[in-house]
Scaffold this active site. Structure first.
Site, short mmCIF file in Angstrom:
data_model
loop_
_atom_site.label_atom_id
_atom_site.label_comp_id
_atom_site.label_asym_id
_atom_site.label_seq_id
_atom_site.Cartn_x
_atom_site.Cartn_y
_atom_site.Cartn_z
N LYS A 163 48.01 -42.22 69.28
CA LYS A 163 48.77 -41.11 68.69
C LYS A 163 49.50 -40.35 69.78
O LYS A 163 49.15 -40.43 70.97
CB LYS A 163 47.86 -40.14 67.91
CG LYS A 163 46.75 -39.44 68.74
CD LYS A 163 47.18 -38.22 69.51
CE LYS A 163 46.07 -37.69 70.42
NZ LYS A 163 46.44 -36.76 71.45
N MET B 189 46.45 -40.16 74.61
CA MET B 189 46.90 -40.86 73.41
C MET B 189 45.72 -41.23 72.49
O MET B 189 45.85 -42.10 71.63
CB MET B 189 47.69 -42.11 73.79
CG MET B 189 49.06 -41.76 74.36
SD MET B 189 50.11 -43.19 74.59
CE MET B 189 49.45 -43.83 76.11
N ASP C 21 39.64 -35.68 67.92
CA ASP C 21 40.74 -36.50 67.41
C ASP C 21 40.27 -37.60 66.46
O ASP C 21 41.09 -38.27 65.83
CB ASP C 21 41.50 -37.16 68.58
CG ASP C 21 42.34 -36.16 69.36
OD1 ASP C 21 42.62 -35.06 68.82
OD2 ASP C 21 42.73 -36.47 70.50
P1 ATP Z 1 42.38 -37.66 73.79
O1 ATP Z 1 43.87 -37.80 73.65
O2 ATP Z 1 41.62 -37.89 72.48
O3 ATP Z 1 41.95 -36.43 74.51
P2 ATP Z 1 42.50 -39.55 75.95
O4 ATP Z 1 43.52 -40.53 75.46
O5 ATP Z 1 43.00 -38.51 76.90
O6 ATP Z 1 41.82 -38.87 74.70
P3 ATP Z 1 40.53 -41.62 76.23
O7 ATP Z 1 41.32 -42.83 76.56
O8 ATP Z 1 40.02 -41.46 74.85
O9 ATP Z 1 41.33 -40.30 76.66
O10 ATP Z 1 39.33 -41.55 77.30
C1 ATP Z 1 38.56 -40.41 77.46
C2 ATP Z 1 37.21 -40.80 78.07
O11 ATP Z 1 36.47 -41.54 77.10
C3 ATP Z 1 37.33 -41.67 79.30
O12 ATP Z 1 36.59 -41.05 80.31
C4 ATP Z 1 36.70 -42.99 78.91
O13 ATP Z 1 35.93 -43.56 79.96
C5 ATP Z 1 35.80 -42.64 77.74
N1 ATP Z 1 35.68 -43.74 76.74
C6 ATP Z 1 34.57 -44.11 76.13
N2 ATP Z 1 34.80 -45.12 75.27
C7 ATP Z 1 36.10 -45.40 75.34
C8 ATP Z 1 36.94 -46.36 74.70
N3 ATP Z 1 36.48 -47.22 73.80
N4 ATP Z 1 38.25 -46.35 75.02
C9 ATP Z 1 38.73 -45.45 75.91
N5 ATP Z 1 37.98 -44.55 76.56
C10 ATP Z 1 36.67 -44.51 76.27
#
Ligand code: ATP
Length: 295
Positions: free
Chosen positions: A11, A104, A141
């Site tokens: 997203k 995202m 999210d």
């Molecule tokens: P958001 O936009 O919801 O804040 P983000 O895109 O910034 O999330 P993510 O990629 O969701 O961040 O990763 C956040 C944390 O979650 C990372 O530290 C990662 O190691 C952990 N994590 C645990 N499981 C997963 C997964 N299946 N995919 C991605 N990250 C994961």
């Protein structure tokens, strides 16, 4: 053996506002979320025999992620196990395309896909609303990622309102190499005093009218004041795309991913190519994308 596949879409936040913080530390948000066609692919396989305890085996092609109990996919499965008493082993494969810690919702969308998959395999009568209630205990999210499309997300992410589809446009996604910790960005946000807030209602109105230009004008993300101050490249990337004719360019979520909205797809493709050319020395991933309305 039974098998289900799930596509887990990323997203962007067309706008993101933080209204306050609850006593328990959760932030109260108001944000417009939009699914895009960047996605992870997940496969769930079960042998369908009863086991004393659910064994969950996760494999992934991502070198960055742990496949243990801390992975959000496994945590989501464990929530379903506890809630519905599921006692079936599960083998999960994750093909990871969404950059990690990018803003995202990569982890959240995988967790949402896991909740949907376990529901489909073992407890098909469970509603999306029920999955959303379980999901919010793992991340703000996740409720949104259960259903996706164009939605207003409020409260701590549990109050959702489906909006008319945001007008289709030319979209570029640009992910600088650093990862950003969402928790740290929110903590730093709490000490800011002077913040420019988005007019989320005006953006909803623009979306209702199918008015891309005014929707773009309302794209503001309060967390940019934190992440953008730490990483000035974010502002530089935005300026690059706005100079190439973007209606707007902003950071998504807690960053560092930047999106740029153009009137047409051709403009977006040209701008993405120009960026890749101009910055070929730098470690940025850049590609055109589309909005997705039905997941
Ligand atoms: P958001 O936009 O919801 O804040 P983000 O895109 O910034 O999330 P993510 O990629 O969701 O961040 O990763 C956040 C944390 O979650 C990372 O530290 C990662 O190691 C952990 N994590 C645990 N499981 C997963 C997964 N299946 N995919 C991605 N990250 C994961």
């Amino acid at each position: 053996m039974r098998k289900v596949q799930q596509t887990a879409y990323a997203k962007i936040n067309l706008s993101l506002d933080v209204l306050g913080r609850r006593d328990d530390g959760y932030h109260i948000v108001r944000m417009i979320m939009q699914t895009i066609d960047l996605c992870d692919e997940l496969t769930f396989e079960t042998q369908d025999r009863e086991c004393p305890a659910m064994e969950v085996v996760l494999e992934t092609d991502s070198g960055e992620l742990s496949c243990g109990e801390d992975n959000l996919i496994v945590r989501a499965v464990r929530c379903m196990e506890a809630r519905y008493g599921i006692r079936k082993d599960l083998k999960i494969r994750l093909k990871k395309r969404i950059p990690v810690a990018a803003g995202m919702a990569g982890g959240s969308t995988d967790a949402a896909a896991a909740l949907r998959a376990v529901r489909d395999l073992f407890v098909p009568d469970v509603s999306d609303e029920e999955l959303q209630k379980i999901g919010v205990t793992l991340g703000a999210d996740i409720p949104y990622c259960i259903t996706g499309g164009t939605q207003l997300s409020e409260g701590i992410g549990e109050k959702l309102r489906a909006l008319p589809d945001a007008p289709q446009c030319g979209l570029v996604i640009c992910k600088p190499s650093m990862g950003v910790s969402t928790a740290e960005v929110y903590t730093r946000y709490d000490s800011l005093t002077d913040v420019r807030h988005p007019d989320v209602d005006a953006q909803i109105e623009a979306i209702r009218r199918g008015d891309l230009e005014n929707m773009a004008k309302c794209c503001i993300n309060v967390l940019e004041e934190v992440t953008g101050a730490i990483y000035p490249q974010i502002g530089e990337i935005e300026r690059f795309f706005e100079e190439k004719g973007a209606l707007v360019s902003r950071m998504s979520g807690s960053g560092p991913t930047v999106f740029a909205i153009f009137t047409t797809q051709e403009q977006a493709q040209e701008a993405a190519a120009a960026f890749a050319e101009a910055r070929k020395e730098e470690d940025c991933i850049v590609f055109p994308c589309r909005f997705v309305y039905q997941i």
